[in-house]
Write a protein that holds these residues in place. Structure first.
Motif, PDB file in Angstrom:
ATOM      1  N   LEU A 169       0.863  -1.171   0.000  1.00  0.00           N
ATOM      2  CA  LEU A 169       0.000   0.000   0.000  1.00  0.00           C
ATOM      3  C   LEU A 169       0.897   1.217   0.000  1.00  0.00           C
ATOM      4  O   LEU A 169       2.023   1.178   0.511  1.00  0.00           O
ATOM      5  N   LEU A 170       0.402   2.274  -0.590  1.00  0.00           N
ATOM      6  CA  LEU A 170       1.099   3.552  -0.556  1.00  0.00           C
ATOM      7  C   LEU A 170       0.058   4.610  -0.256  1.00  0.00           C
ATOM      8  O   LEU A 170      -0.911   4.763  -1.007  1.00  0.00           O
ATOM      9  N   ALA A 171       0.227   5.292   0.880  1.00  0.00           N
ATOM     10  CA  ALA A 171      -0.670   6.379   1.245  1.00  0.00           C
ATOM     11  C   ALA A 171      -0.052   7.679   0.754  1.00  0.00           C
ATOM     12  O   ALA A 171       1.142   7.917   0.930  1.00  0.00           O
ATOM     13  N   LEU A 172      -0.893   8.492   0.122  1.00  0.00           N
ATOM     14  CA  LEU A 172      -0.434   9.752  -0.455  1.00  0.00           C
ATOM     15  C   LEU A 172      -1.300  10.893   0.039  1.00  0.00           C
ATOM     16  O   LEU A 172      -2.503  10.721   0.240  1.00  0.00           O
ATOM     17  N   CYS A 232       7.508   5.841  -5.196  1.00  0.00           N
ATOM     18  CA  CYS A 232       7.906   6.927  -4.300  1.00  0.00           C
ATOM     19  C   CYS A 232       8.769   7.961  -4.999  1.00  0.00           C
ATOM     20  O   CYS A 232       8.677   9.145  -4.709  1.00  0.00           O
ATOM     21  N   GLU A 233       9.615   7.518  -5.892  1.00  0.00           N
ATOM     22  CA  GLU A 233      10.492   8.453  -6.592  1.00  0.00           C
ATOM     23  C   GLU A 233       9.720   9.406  -7.471  1.00  0.00           C
ATOM     24  O   GLU A 233      10.031  10.579  -7.540  1.00  0.00           O
ATOM     25  N   GLY A 234       8.710   8.915  -8.176  1.00  0.00           N
ATOM     26  CA  GLY A 234       7.981   9.771  -9.096  1.00  0.00           C
ATOM     27  C   GLY A 234       8.901  10.287 -10.190  1.00  0.00           C
ATOM     28  O   GLY A 234      10.075   9.954 -10.248  1.00  0.00           O
ATOM     29  N   GLY A 235       8.366  11.097 -11.079  1.00  0.00           N
ATOM     30  CA  GLY A 235       9.176  11.739 -12.092  1.00  0.00           C
ATOM     31  C   GLY A 235       9.514  10.887 -13.295  1.00  0.00           C
ATOM     32  O   GLY A 235      10.015  11.393 -14.287  1.00  0.00           O
ATOM     33  N   ASP A 293       1.163   6.226 -11.021  1.00  0.00           N
ATOM     34  CA  ASP A 293       2.199   7.146 -11.504  1.00  0.00           C
ATOM     35  C   ASP A 293       1.608   8.517 -11.843  1.00  0.00           C
ATOM     36  O   ASP A 293       2.244   9.546 -11.638  1.00  0.00           O
ATOM     37  N   TYR A 294       0.385   8.535 -12.359  1.00  0.00           N
ATOM     38  CA  TYR A 294      -0.256   9.801 -12.723  1.00  0.00           C
ATOM     39  C   TYR A 294      -0.616  10.603 -11.471  1.00  0.00           C
ATOM     40  O   TYR A 294      -0.346  11.799 -11.402  1.00  0.00           O
ATOM     41  N   LEU A 295      -1.210   9.939 -10.479  1.00  0.00           N
ATOM     42  CA  LEU A 295      -1.555  10.624  -9.237  1.00  0.00           C
ATOM     43  C   LEU A 295      -0.294  11.081  -8.516  1.00  0.00           C
ATOM     44  O   LEU A 295      -0.251  12.156  -7.919  1.00  0.00           O
ATOM     45  N   ARG A 296       0.732  10.308  -8.607  1.00  0.00           N
ATOM     46  CA  ARG A 296       1.994  10.601  -7.922  1.00  0.00           C
ATOM     47  C   ARG A 296       2.614  11.918  -8.385  1.00  0.00           C
ATOM     48  O   ARG A 296       3.379  12.536  -7.655  1.00  0.00           O
ATOM     49  N   THR A 297       2.255  12.394  -9.574  1.00  0.00           N
ATOM     50  CA  THR A 297       2.795  13.669 -10.051  1.00  0.00           C
ATOM     51  C   THR A 297       2.306  14.847  -9.214  1.00  0.00           C
ATOM     52  O   THR A 297       2.934  15.900  -9.196  1.00  0.00           O
ATOM     53  N   SER A 298       1.178  14.667  -8.500  1.00  0.00           N
ATOM     54  CA  SER A 298       0.610  15.755  -7.693  1.00  0.00           C
ATOM     55  C   SER A 298       0.498  15.443  -6.210  1.00  0.00           C
ATOM     56  O   SER A 298       0.227  16.336  -5.420  1.00  0.00           O
ATOM     57  N   ALA A 299       0.655  14.185  -5.833  1.00  0.00           N
ATOM     58  CA  ALA A 299       0.471  13.778  -4.441  1.00  0.00           C
ATOM     59  C   ALA A 299       1.792  13.294  -3.847  1.00  0.00           C
ATOM     60  O   ALA A 299       2.649  12.766  -4.555  1.00  0.00           O
ATOM     61  N   THR A 300       1.941  13.471  -2.542  1.00  0.00           N
ATOM     62  CA  THR A 300       3.168  13.136  -1.828  1.00  0.00           C
ATOM     63  C   THR A 300       2.982  11.875  -0.994  1.00  0.00           C
ATOM     64  O   THR A 300       2.054  11.807  -0.192  1.00  0.00           O
ATOM     65  N   PRO A 301       3.857  10.888  -1.142  1.00  0.00           N
ATOM     66  CA  PRO A 301       3.771   9.691  -0.293  1.00  0.00           C
ATOM     67  C   PRO A 301       4.018  10.046   1.174  1.00  0.00           C
ATOM     68  O   PRO A 301       4.903  10.833   1.484  1.00  0.00           O
TER      69      PRO A 301
END
Length: 173
Positions: free
Chosen positions: A15-18, A61-64, A72-80
């Motif tokens: 799981l990854l909470a963002l 977690c790295e994103g980018g 990956d798309y949500l990760r561009t705007s949300a922080t783990p």
């Protein structure tokens, strides 16, 4: 204290909470444009390929990088803010998603998010609690999950695997 993500190079469920601080609209692959409200979101997935849990969580977690998975798309705007995992070859992400979705106050994140390879409505759940309460909820409904959290999600937008690539701030839960 070792601040590296302790996820193993083994297959398992994660799981990854963002945390999303502002409302936004993100084009999420084939799902198209999706509106997200600020808050905490928990994504549930599995890692079966090379690198196992460490590789998959490290990537998310790295994103980018280029967008491949819905997360990956949500990760561009949300922080783990929190990572969790359970080693094993059983596909538990659907079970985890159902358990979390049934927790009091949660709501489905986006229909079809992360669940294009199963029959689940979604693998993204929005949770209306703070980080401390989220950890308690996860420990109650997913007692077998190993958890680690970020020290300062506003300062750090990345996390680290045990490989010496980037430094991150984690502390054991």
């Amino acid at each position: 204290m070792d601040n590296k993500l302790a996820a193993p190079v083994a297959p398992g469920t994660y799981l990854l909470a963002l945390q999303l601080l502002r409302p936004c609209c993100i084009k999420v692959g084939a799902l198209g444009p999706v509106s997200f409200q600020p808050g905490l979101y928990v994504y549930l997935g599995s890692a079966r390929g090379p690198g196992g849990l460490a590789g998959r969580l490290g990537r998310h977690c790295e994103g980018g990088r280029s967008e491949h998975w819905h997360l990956d798309y949500l990760r561009t705007s949300a922080t783990p803010i929190l990572a969790g995992w359970q080693i094993g070859r059983r596909h538990m992400e659907c079970t985890w998603a159902r358990r979390l979705a049934r927790a009091a106050g949660t709501s489905p994140g986006v229909s079809g998010f992360g669940s294009s390879d199963c029959r689940c409505p979604t693998h993204l759940v929005r949770v209306p609690v703070d980080q401390t309460e989220l950890i308690a909820v996860i420990k109650r409904i997913l007692p077998s999950a190993q958890l680690q959290r970020f020290d300062d999600p506003e300062r750090t937008t990345k996390c680290v695997t045990s490989e010496p690539r980037t430094t991150y701030d984690f502390s054991a839960v």
